[in-house]
Structure formats: C-alpha cells, structure tokens
Design a protein around this motif. Structure first.
Motif, PDB file in Angstrom:
ATOM      1  N   TYR A  76      49.661  53.327  40.592  1.00 13.38           N
ATOM      2  CA  TYR A  76      48.217  52.792  41.564  1.00 13.38           C
ATOM      3  C   TYR A  76      49.375  51.918  42.551  1.00 13.38           C
ATOM      4  O   TYR A  76      50.210  51.536  42.565  1.00 13.38           O
ATOM      5  N   SER A  77      48.868  52.233  43.763  1.00 12.79           N
ATOM      6  CA  SER A  77      49.082  50.979  45.260  1.00 12.79           C
ATOM      7  C   SER A  77      48.220  51.030  46.029  1.00 12.79           C
ATOM      8  O   SER A  77      47.787  51.482  46.596  1.00 12.79           O
ATOM      9  N   GLY A  78      48.376  50.149  46.149  1.00 15.96           N
ATOM     10  CA  GLY A  78      47.850  50.033  47.772  1.00 15.96           C
ATOM     11  C   GLY A  78      48.307  48.937  48.572  1.00 15.96           C
ATOM     12  O   GLY A  78      50.340  49.223  48.775  1.00 15.96           O
ATOM     13  N   ARG A  79      47.978  48.301  50.004  1.00 14.39           N
ATOM     14  CA  ARG A  79      48.774  48.319  51.085  1.00 14.39           C
ATOM     15  C   ARG A  79      48.108  47.305  51.391  1.00 14.39           C
ATOM     16  O   ARG A  79      48.615  46.741  52.736  1.00 14.39           O
ATOM     17  N   ALA A  80      48.137  46.242  50.588  1.00 15.98           N
ATOM     18  CA  ALA A  80      47.871  44.221  51.020  1.00 15.98           C
ATOM     19  C   ALA A  80      49.487  43.930  52.013  1.00 15.98           C
ATOM     20  O   ALA A  80      50.166  43.948  51.433  1.00 15.98           O
ATOM     21  N   THR A  81      49.107  42.915  52.541  1.00 13.37           N
ATOM     22  CA  THR A  81      49.851  42.855  54.384  1.00 13.37           C
ATOM     23  C   THR A  81      49.762  41.639  53.146  1.00 13.37           C
ATOM     24  O   THR A  81      50.759  40.138  53.041  1.00 13.37           O
ATOM     25  N   THR A  82      48.554  40.435  52.179  1.00 13.46           N
ATOM     26  CA  THR A  82      48.747  39.169  52.019  1.00 13.46           C
ATOM     27  C   THR A  82      48.325  38.721  50.530  1.00 13.46           C
ATOM     28  O   THR A  82      47.861  39.560  50.771  1.00 13.46           O
ATOM     29  N   VAL A  83      49.120  37.780  50.049  1.00 16.32           N
ATOM     30  CA  VAL A  83      48.577  37.734  48.319  1.00 16.32           C
ATOM     31  C   VAL A  83      48.445  35.878  48.909  1.00 16.32           C
ATOM     32  O   VAL A  83      49.591  35.448  49.308  1.00 16.32           O
ATOM     33  N   LEU A  84      47.075  35.541  48.030  1.00 10.92           N
ATOM     34  CA  LEU A  84      47.355  33.949  48.274  1.00 10.92           C
ATOM     35  C   LEU A  84      47.588  33.325  46.355  1.00 10.92           C
ATOM     36  O   LEU A  84      46.815  34.346  45.779  1.00 10.92           O
ATOM     37  N   LYS A  85      47.970  32.300  46.261  1.00 11.26           N
ATOM     38  CA  LYS A  85      48.294  31.754  44.881  1.00 11.26           C
ATOM     39  C   LYS A  85      47.435  30.339  44.748  1.00 11.26           C
ATOM     40  O   LYS A  85      48.645  29.556  44.494  1.00 11.26           O
ATOM     41  N   PRO A  86      46.637  30.433  44.555  1.00 10.57           N
ATOM     42  CA  PRO A  86      46.055  29.177  45.103  1.00 10.57           C
ATOM     43  C   PRO A  86      46.105  27.864  43.725  1.00 10.57           C
ATOM     44  O   PRO A  86      46.541  29.096  42.215  1.00 10.57           O
ATOM     45  N   ARG A  87      45.886  27.334  43.450  1.00 12.59           N
ATOM     46  CA  ARG A  87      46.306  26.104  42.342  1.00 12.59           C
ATOM     47  C   ARG A  87      45.145  25.299  41.975  1.00 12.59           C
ATOM     48  O   ARG A  87      45.492  24.886  40.724  1.00 12.59           O
ATOM     49  N   THR A  88      44.620  25.529  42.849  1.00 13.96           N
ATOM     50  CA  THR A  88      42.883  25.301  42.277  1.00 13.96           C
ATOM     51  C   THR A  88      41.718  25.626  42.563  1.00 13.96           C
ATOM     52  O   THR A  88      41.580  26.437  43.350  1.00 13.96           O
ATOM     53  N   THR A  89      40.795  25.579  41.802  1.00 13.39           N
ATOM     54  CA  THR A  89      39.557  26.061  41.397  1.00 13.39           C
ATOM     55  C   THR A  89      39.059  25.949  42.990  1.00 13.39           C
ATOM     56  O   THR A  89      38.063  26.934  43.860  1.00 13.39           O
ATOM     57  N   GLN A  90      39.194  24.362  43.880  1.00 15.38           N
ATOM     58  CA  GLN A  90      38.662  24.239  44.814  1.00 15.38           C
ATOM     59  C   GLN A  90      39.393  24.587  46.325  1.00 15.38           C
ATOM     60  O   GLN A  90      38.678  25.810  46.571  1.00 15.38           O
ATOM     61  N   GLN A  91      40.096  25.923  45.935  1.00 16.77           N
ATOM     62  CA  GLN A  91      40.917  26.331  47.168  1.00 16.77           C
ATOM     63  C   GLN A  91      40.864  27.820  46.222  1.00 16.77           C
ATOM     64  O   GLN A  91      40.463  28.520  47.597  1.00 16.77           O
ATOM     65  N   VAL A  92      40.411  27.735  45.975  1.00 13.65           N
ATOM     66  CA  VAL A  92      40.248  29.944  45.752  1.00 13.65           C
ATOM     67  C   VAL A  92      38.434  29.956  46.470  1.00 13.65           C
ATOM     68  O   VAL A  92      38.430  30.879  46.972  1.00 13.65           O
ATOM     69  N   SER A  93      37.764  28.887  46.396  1.00 15.29           N
ATOM     70  CA  SER A  93      36.469  28.439  46.717  1.00 15.29           C
ATOM     71  C   SER A  93      36.730  28.562  47.720  1.00 15.29           C
ATOM     72  O   SER A  93      35.821  29.078  48.367  1.00 15.29           O
ATOM     73  N   GLU A  94      37.718  27.675  48.552  1.00 11.50           N
ATOM     74  CA  GLU A  94      37.269  27.775  50.192  1.00 11.50           C
ATOM     75  C   GLU A  94      38.306  29.023  50.609  1.00 11.50           C
ATOM     76  O   GLU A  94      37.774  29.225  51.501  1.00 11.50           O
ATOM     77  N   ILE A  95      39.173  29.543  50.015  1.00 16.27           N
ATOM     78  CA  ILE A  95      39.732  31.041  50.684  1.00 16.27           C
ATOM     79  C   ILE A  95      38.342  31.887  50.403  1.00 16.27           C
ATOM     80  O   ILE A  95      38.522  32.383  51.349  1.00 16.27           O
ATOM     81  N   LEU A  96      37.475  32.179  49.344  1.00 17.58           N
ATOM     82  CA  LEU A  96      37.051  33.201  48.913  1.00 17.58           C
ATOM     83  C   LEU A  96      35.090  32.954  50.209  1.00 17.58           C
ATOM     84  O   LEU A  96      35.003  33.716  50.863  1.00 17.58           O
ATOM     85  N   LYS A  97      35.543  31.752  50.188  1.00 19.92           N
ATOM     86  CA  LYS A  97      34.371  31.342  51.537  1.00 19.92           C
ATOM     87  C   LYS A  97      34.848  31.829  53.114  1.00 19.92           C
ATOM     88  O   LYS A  97      34.244  32.528  53.561  1.00 19.92           O
TER      89      LYS A  97
END
Ligand SMILES: O=C(O)CC[C@@H](O)C(=O)O
Ligand SMILES: [Zn+2]
Length: 511
Positions: A76-97
């Motif tokens: 399987y292969s994709g074409r993502a340009t961007t990978v985000l590596k959050p350190r906290t749940t709050q950061q995941v929340s802000e990214i998803l929002k």
C-alpha cells in the motif's frame, strides 16, 4: 484566523478512493489538500520538530515522509505531504478541529505494522502519528490496570509491567513496533487470545479525540460499569474511522509462574481437530496457545531463519505442526500434565502425532515460538503475499487452503513465475486461519483470481473475511460477505453521526 481561499479543494470521487469496480458510485466528498497556510497553523499547535512536511517552510525530504506513506509489505502506498506528531491529547484535539473545519482528511497511524492498509493514506491525507505519545499514565499493581498513551509500543508496555509480575493480555509478532493505540483501534488478536480473550474484554476504557476536536474521556479503570451504552466498544476495531484513540486503560493479567511449549508433528491435517480436543481435555486450565502451521509454512520459516529447525527425524512425514503452550502457577504440576499428555499421545493405538519436541530451556522456548511467529516475516522474504485472515470452522482449514491452491492451478497461475506457495497457519484455538498466497509480484491477474473467489469461499462457510487484521482499505468492498445489509446500514449511520464530514481515515472499513 487564516483564510481558506488558498485551500486546494479537490473532489475525491469514489473511484479515486476504491479500487473495486463495484464501488464506482456517483457519491463523492470534497476534501482539501494541506496547504502552506495549514502548515502555518499546525506550527502554532506543534513545535516544528513534530511536523514532517514536504511543504514550505518545513521542506522535509521525500525520504523523511516515505515511511509514513508506505507499509512494510510494500503493498500500500499514499501521497501524504504532511505528517503531524502530537505529544498531547490537547494537540490532537486542536489538529482535528482544524482539519474538520477545513475538510482536510486525516489518517491516524500507530506503528504501521498492519496488514490491510488501514494506516496508509489513499491520497494525500494528513498522517497523524501517535509515536510521540508514549508515556505510561498509571499502573496499579494490585488490580493490574494499566493506563497508557496510545503511542506506547506493545513490547515496552510488556517490559513495564513485567517487574510487577504482570503481562499484557495481547502478544503479536509485531510487538517490537506496534503501538497499543493501533492494537486497540484494529482490535488486534494475536497469540494470547485463546487464554485472555479479545481486546473487547480486556480494554476497560479509552480516551478518544472525535473528528471535531471534542475529547471523549472514557478512560475509566473500572472492571464493572453497567451504565448504558458501552461507547468504548465502538472505537475498538474502528480503525480510526470514528476518532483517534489517544489513551487506553487495559487490564493486565498476572504473569504465569511457569510456561512451557512443545511442537507436535502430525501426519495429516485431519488429526488436528481430535488433537485439539484431546489437548483441551488433558491440559484444561493450563493450555494457553494452540497454534497451527502447515508443512510449507514451517519449511519457509526454517528457510528464512525463523527459530531453529527441528531435527530431521522429527520433521519426516509431517504434514503440519501444532505449537502448544501451557501457562500455569506451578512448574512441576504443569510439566507433569504435559509429560502425561505427550506419553499418551505417543503410545496411543492410533497416534495422532508423529513426534513432539518439548522446549527444555528458555532459549528453546523462544526458538519454538519463533518458528510460528516468524512465518509472516518468512513469507515477506519469500515473495509478495496476498493475505487472507479468516474465521471459518476448524474442519474447513485444510479445505480452504487446498481449494484455493487448486483454483490457482486451474487458472494456470501456480508456478514459479506467478504464485509460488499457498500456505495455511494460524490460531486453531480461535478458529482463525491465515491463508497466505505467496507470489513473485502483485499482479492484477492473481488479484482477479483470488477475489472474490476467497471471499465467496469464506462466505459459503458463513465465516468472517477478517478474523483479526481488520478491514483497512483492502476489504472495504468485501465487507458484505461478512455483514448483512442491516448491519452495514447501521455502521454507516454510526460513521455519519461521529464523522459527518467523513475526514477520519476515508476509504477505510466502510465505503
Ligand atoms: O501474516 C499473516 O497473515 C498473519 C500475521 C499474524 O496475525 C500471525 O498470526 O502471525
Ligand atoms: Zn494471527
């Protein structure tokens, strides 16, 4: 607030999402690709070392992003340009929002050890890697309840609880890389399921970030909680399509005081079932694994250096092997039971086994397990694998492998330049067969010969097309072989309710 006018809005037709012609429906969703504006926003949430992007101003190399766009099988292969590596749940929340507001689809990624393409983008979704969330939050040595970040590696959790005399209720060949959040999100099965049951039983709670950024805190540490709908169950096996699991509360069992294993060589597959019955009856509470490998799977494991080969006389005339493990509280008691079993098996009037090889020390114990656990790695060294992970009646294990092999033969595809081997191995105790078709290369011709053939075969036994590996992008089109229309319609409603914009891992699990 940044303007959205620079977002590149692109239509993802169903055709671009799904390879199966049956999926060519007039439905589509409009998703946006990540832009430099989005990167600027992500830079406010995360430090730049937690962002990998080929976009400016990060400008990572193609090499940096490659491991997140590809799976280890190179299927399987994709074409993502961007990978985000959050350190906290709050950061995941802000990214998803943000992603939800901007219609940017996301793919949650744990250790990327899956077998069905569930953690690989189909297009240029943002990859949200949980690798930086790897702290143990708490462990209670009395109850054995562990609360951990989703990105904790399974092996490191095993090492964490070991000094407290506990083990993880799940064990997989991929334990050195897979993450607990990924295990839970895919409802991974593995080698201990016979003894400790599935994650639906041992996971006590989850913390999940929903697509709009809401944090659902279901991270309880209660053994009993009978207060209405058990929401956590929805996220176990949802493969990141309903939200991102960021924390897990899990019950870890006490470590057995004694473990033994033995490999039994059988002259015919037909002996596996009576053997399983005999073993269950004689070993009862100390039986902790009953794993099956056919002769070709064994030969491949040996060929590719997984574990130590058994002596020639132990392998002679063997059609297949069973690895059984005991785990109990008193070594002498367990060894006595195991020795009695072996003696009975070998001295029976019509012996079910040719020989048995009993591990005599920890190194041999590990080596016998390596023969079984190493089959997947051996297969990937041997060629390109088409993997079918199915639940069927135990009596049908051999039939399914033979029928598939004969079918490929009838299509003229069973030769060195096309399909090299068709093998079967897996978890007899769980009714789970791993049918692996090992080819020289992934080709349309082999794919067309195998599907829907294999799924129809499984369906004829009222089996499951995914016993433990999940659906990913591999089997979305085949879900109806194992789920009826009523169930599928309900699943779609649930998806729609949690993720109305469809940004969560699009093209995975359900269409
Ligand atoms: O590679 C496979 O098909 C199976 C992997 C894993 O589930 C196993 O049981 O070894
Ligand atoms: Zn398995």
């Amino acid at each position: 607030m940044l303007s959205t006018s620079t977002s590149v809005v692109r239509s993802w037709t169903r055709a671009s999402l799904f390879r199966s012609p049956r999926s060519l429906r007039p439905l589509y969703r409009s998703f946006s690709s990540v832009t430099e504006n989005d990167i600027a926003h992500f830079s406010k949430i995360l430090d730049n070392s937690s962002i990998i992007s080929t976009l400016s101003p990060i400008n990572s190399s193609a090499e940096d992003i490659h491991p997140f766009n590809n799976d280890w099988m190179k299927k399987y292969s994709g074409r993502a340009t961007t990978v985000l590596k959050p350190r906290t749940t709050q950061q995941v929340s802000e990214i998803l929002k943000w992603c939800n507001e901007k219609n940017i689809p996301v793919v949650p990624q744990g250790g990327n050890t899956g077998l069905v393409g569930g953690s690989i983008p189909l297009n240029d979704e943002v990859v949200i890697s949980l690798a930086n969330m790897s702290q143990v939050r708490s462990f209670d040595p009395v109850s054995g309840i562990l609360v951990a970040d989703a990105g904790c590696i399974l092996q490191s959790l095993t090492d964490y609880v070991a000094p407290h005399n506990h083990i993880m209720p799940i064990d997989l060949g991929a334990k050195g890389s897979c993450q607990i959040g990924g295990n839970v999100s895919t409802n991974a099965g593995g080698l201990r399921l016979l003894r400790y049951g599935s994650l639906h039983g041992s996971v006590l709670g989850v913390e999940v970030v929903l697509p709009d950024g809401t944090i659902l805190d279901q991270l309880t540490t209660l053994r009993k909680d009978n207060t209405g709908y058990d929401l956590k169950q929805l996220f176990i096996g949802a493969e990141g399509t309903l939200g991102i699991v960021t924390g897990v509360s899990i019950l870890t069992p006490p470590a057995p005081q004694a473990s033994n294993n033995v490999i039994l060589a059988l002259p015919h597959f037909d002996n596996v079932l009576p053997l399983y019955q005999t073993v269950k009856r004689q070993l009862s509470e100390i039986l902790s694994a009953f794993e099956f490998i056919d002769r070709t799977a064994y030969d491949l494991a040996v060929k590719h250096g997984q574990g130590r080969a058994l002596d020639e006389q132990d392998v002679e005339g063997a059609a297949c092997f069973v690895l059984l493990e005991t785990s109990g509280g008193r070594r002498e008691h367990d060894e006595e039971k195991l020795n009695d079993l072996l003696e009975n098996l070998l001295t029976a009037d019509h012996p079910l086994i040719n020989t048995g090889v009993l591990a005599q020390n920890p190194a041999q114990f590990t080596s016998l397990w390596a023969l079984r656990e190493g089959v997947t790695e051996a297969v990937s060294k041997e060629g390109k694998a088409y993997k079918y992970d199915i639940s069927i009646p135990l009596s049908a294990f051999k039939d399914v492998v033979d029928t598939t092999r004969n079918h490929l033969q009838s299509k003229g595809l069973l030769h060195e330049d096309a399909v090299k081997h068709v093998i079967g191995y897996g978890h007899v105790g769980d009714g789970n067969l791993h049918l692996n078709v090992i080819a020289n290369a992934y080709t349309d011709e082999i794919q067309a010969a195998l599907e829907p053939f294999v799924y129809e075969l499984v369906s004829s036994y009222r089996g499951s097309i995914s016993a433990e590996h999940g659906i990913g992008s591999m089997k979305t089109h085949a879900l109806h072989y194992s789920k009826d229309q009523v169930s599928l319609a309900l699943m779609k409603k649930i998806k729609e309710m949690f993720d109305p914009k469809g940004i969560m891992n699009p093209g995975k699990v359900i269409e």
